[in-house]
Design a protein around this motif. Structure first.
Motif, PDB file in Angstrom:
ATOM      1  N   GLN A 299      -3.373   5.289   3.974  1.00  0.00           N
ATOM      2  CA  GLN A 299      -2.075   5.853   3.648  1.00  0.00           C
ATOM      3  C   GLN A 299      -2.228   7.206   2.953  1.00  0.00           C
ATOM      4  O   GLN A 299      -1.499   8.166   3.249  1.00  0.00           O
ATOM      5  CB  GLN A 299      -1.305   4.884   2.752  1.00  0.00           C
ATOM      6  N   ALA A 300      -3.191   7.298   2.033  1.00  0.00           N
ATOM      7  CA  ALA A 300      -3.391   8.534   1.301  1.00  0.00           C
ATOM      8  C   ALA A 300      -3.868   9.665   2.189  1.00  0.00           C
ATOM      9  O   ALA A 300      -3.592  10.843   1.920  1.00  0.00           O
ATOM     10  CB  ALA A 300      -4.401   8.297   0.167  1.00  0.00           C
TER      11      ALA A 300
ATOM     12  N   ASP B 203      -7.092  -2.003  -0.417  1.00  0.00           N
ATOM     13  CA  ASP B 203      -7.836  -0.766  -0.680  1.00  0.00           C
ATOM     14  C   ASP B 203      -7.982   0.063   0.590  1.00  0.00           C
ATOM     15  O   ASP B 203      -7.810   1.301   0.566  1.00  0.00           O
ATOM     16  CB  ASP B 203      -9.217  -1.086  -1.250  1.00  0.00           C
TER      17      ASP B 203
ATOM     18  N   GLU C 161      -4.551   1.544   1.462  1.00  0.00           N
ATOM     19  CA  GLU C 161      -4.180   2.651   0.574  1.00  0.00           C
ATOM     20  C   GLU C 161      -4.954   3.920   0.903  1.00  0.00           C
ATOM     21  O   GLU C 161      -4.392   5.031   0.869  1.00  0.00           O
ATOM     22  CB  GLU C 161      -4.414   2.242  -0.880  1.00  0.00           C
TER      23      GLU C 161
ATOM     24  N   ALA D 203       0.830  -1.210   0.000  1.00  0.00           N
ATOM     25  CA  ALA D 203       0.000   0.000   0.000  1.00  0.00           C
ATOM     26  C   ALA D 203       0.861   1.254   0.000  1.00  0.00           C
ATOM     27  O   ALA D 203       0.575   2.218  -0.728  1.00  0.00           O
ATOM     28  CB  ALA D 203      -0.927  -0.013   1.214  1.00  0.00           C
ATOM     29  N   GLU D 204       1.906   1.257   0.799  1.00  0.00           N
ATOM     30  CA  GLU D 204       2.794   2.416   0.858  1.00  0.00           C
ATOM     31  C   GLU D 204       3.469   2.653  -0.491  1.00  0.00           C
ATOM     32  O   GLU D 204       3.612   3.797  -0.938  1.00  0.00           O
ATOM     33  CB  GLU D 204       3.840   2.214   1.958  1.00  0.00           C
TER      34      GLU D 204
ATOM     35  N   GLU E  48      -0.227   0.564  -9.577  1.00  0.00           N
ATOM     36  CA  GLU E  48      -1.400  -0.236  -9.237  1.00  0.00           C
ATOM     37  C   GLU E  48      -1.008  -1.714  -9.161  1.00  0.00           C
ATOM     38  O   GLU E  48      -1.665  -2.576  -9.738  1.00  0.00           O
ATOM     39  CB  GLU E  48      -2.518  -0.029 -10.268  1.00  0.00           C
TER      40      GLU E  48
ATOM     41  N   ASN F 203       2.335   1.658  -3.558  1.00  0.00           N
ATOM     42  CA  ASN F 203       1.362   2.088  -4.554  1.00  0.00           C
ATOM     43  C   ASN F 203       0.985   3.554  -4.390  1.00  0.00           C
ATOM     44  O   ASN F 203       0.930   4.311  -5.369  1.00  0.00           O
ATOM     45  CB  ASN F 203       0.103   1.222  -4.480  1.00  0.00           C
ATOM     46  N   VAL F 204       0.723   3.958  -3.143  1.00  0.00           N
ATOM     47  CA  VAL F 204       0.325   5.345  -2.909  1.00  0.00           C
ATOM     48  C   VAL F 204       1.485   6.292  -3.216  1.00  0.00           C
ATOM     49  O   VAL F 204       1.295   7.346  -3.827  1.00  0.00           O
ATOM     50  CB  VAL F 204      -0.170   5.533  -1.457  1.00  0.00           C
TER      51      VAL F 204
END
Length: 299
Positions: free
Chosen positions: A296-297, A290, A293, A101-102, A110, A104-105
């Motif tokens: 994280q965002a 999901d 993420e 997740a880290e 993706e 990808n963000v």
């Protein structure tokens, strides 16, 4: 079967090359794909654990299925995802969902989980103690890196030693601890220094990789997080591909082969009995990703 292995140095060279050849391309430049159920396919898979016994057994199991594993070893945790994103790999297996997740963000990629392997509980160690009895008032050394610090604090939450100002946080920081209602305090240290704190007599939460390097028996843990708990879900280790390859049947077969009893037995030996096999559907893994993420965002 002797398989070709590419070093991280070679990968770096490939990245820099101006005439980069796409993953799986024929010599005439036409694109090829891994054919479902066809013997003789080759899948490039990246890992940071290539030297472990489980990977040798896994490679042999894949060969029995007509799949050649081109195992690409990495010595760091940033390059395997970059290699996958740049088509130098078909799949990788080295990271948990939170790390993914880290990435990808932070990168806008993706990359997608297509299967799970295991979870390695994170544990609290206290030299010359076999329980957390009497630990009240102690200062606990915890890893200071973002991926492990929040998990370490949640280990202490699960042990009933720390209370958070806002319950249920996935990645709490020391500032989120309600010190007045906690039984211990925390001291963030470099993860590699946690074994030193332990040897000096301070309670410490130590990553498995550093336990091995320091020669500390993982079975000496006085407490560890529950791999079945919701708090542990971010730390499920996963097979990861690019989104367009998530339905590749041969990669799905690799996920199944990782759960072969002989592979699992080798994983157990590699981890000295500390890893816990996890077999979660890809859809569930994506749901967890999901959520992570989104968290994280917004952090």
């Amino acid at each position: 079967m002797k398989l070709h292995r590419i070093t991280t140095t070679a990968i770096a060279g490939l990245f820099a090359a101006t005439a980069l050849v796409a993953c799986g391309s024929d010599s005439d430049g036409s694109s090829t794909t891994v054919a479902d159920g066809t013997d003789g396919v080759t899948i490039r898979i990246g890992t940071t654990d290539a030297a472990k016994e489980a990977w040798t057994v896994f490679e042999e199991k894949a060969a029995d299925e007509g799949i050649t594993l081109d195992i690409v070893p990495f010595s760091d945790y940033s390059t395997p995802n970059e290699a996958l994103a740049q088509d130098q790999l078909d799949v990788n297996l080295f990271q948990h969902l939170k790390f993914l997740a880290e990435y990808n963000v932070g990168s806008g990629a993706e990359l997608t989980p297509v299967g799970s392997s295991e979870i390695v509980p994170l544990a609290l160690f206290w030299k010359d103690h076999d329980s957390i009895d009497g630990i009240e008032g102690e200062s606990v050394a915890i890893p200071n890196d973002p991926s492990n610090q929040g998990r370490a604090i949640n280990v202490l939450v699960q042990a009933g030693l720390v209370t958070l100002k806002t319950p249920g946080m996935v990645t709490p920081a020391p500032v989120d601890i309600d010190e007045a209602n906690s039984k211990v305090s925390v001291i963030p240290v470099d993860a590699a220094q946690a074994p030193t704190a332990y040897q000096e007599g301070r309670p410490a939460i130590i990553n498995n990789s550093f336990l091995d390097r320091a020669g500390i028996d993982p079975n000496l843990a006085v407490f560890e997080d529950d791999p079945e708990s919701e708090e542990a879900e971010p730390y499920i280790n996963v097979f990861v591909t690019k989104a367009e390859d998530k339905d590749d049947a041969n990669i799905a077969r690799l996920v199944e082969l990782w759960h072969d009893p002989e592979v699992l037995a080798a994983v157990d030996r590699d981890s000295e009995g500390t890893s816990v096999a996890v077999d979660r559907p890809a859809a569930e893994l994506q749901e967890i990703l999901d959520r992570l993420e989104a968290d994280q965002a917004n952090s």
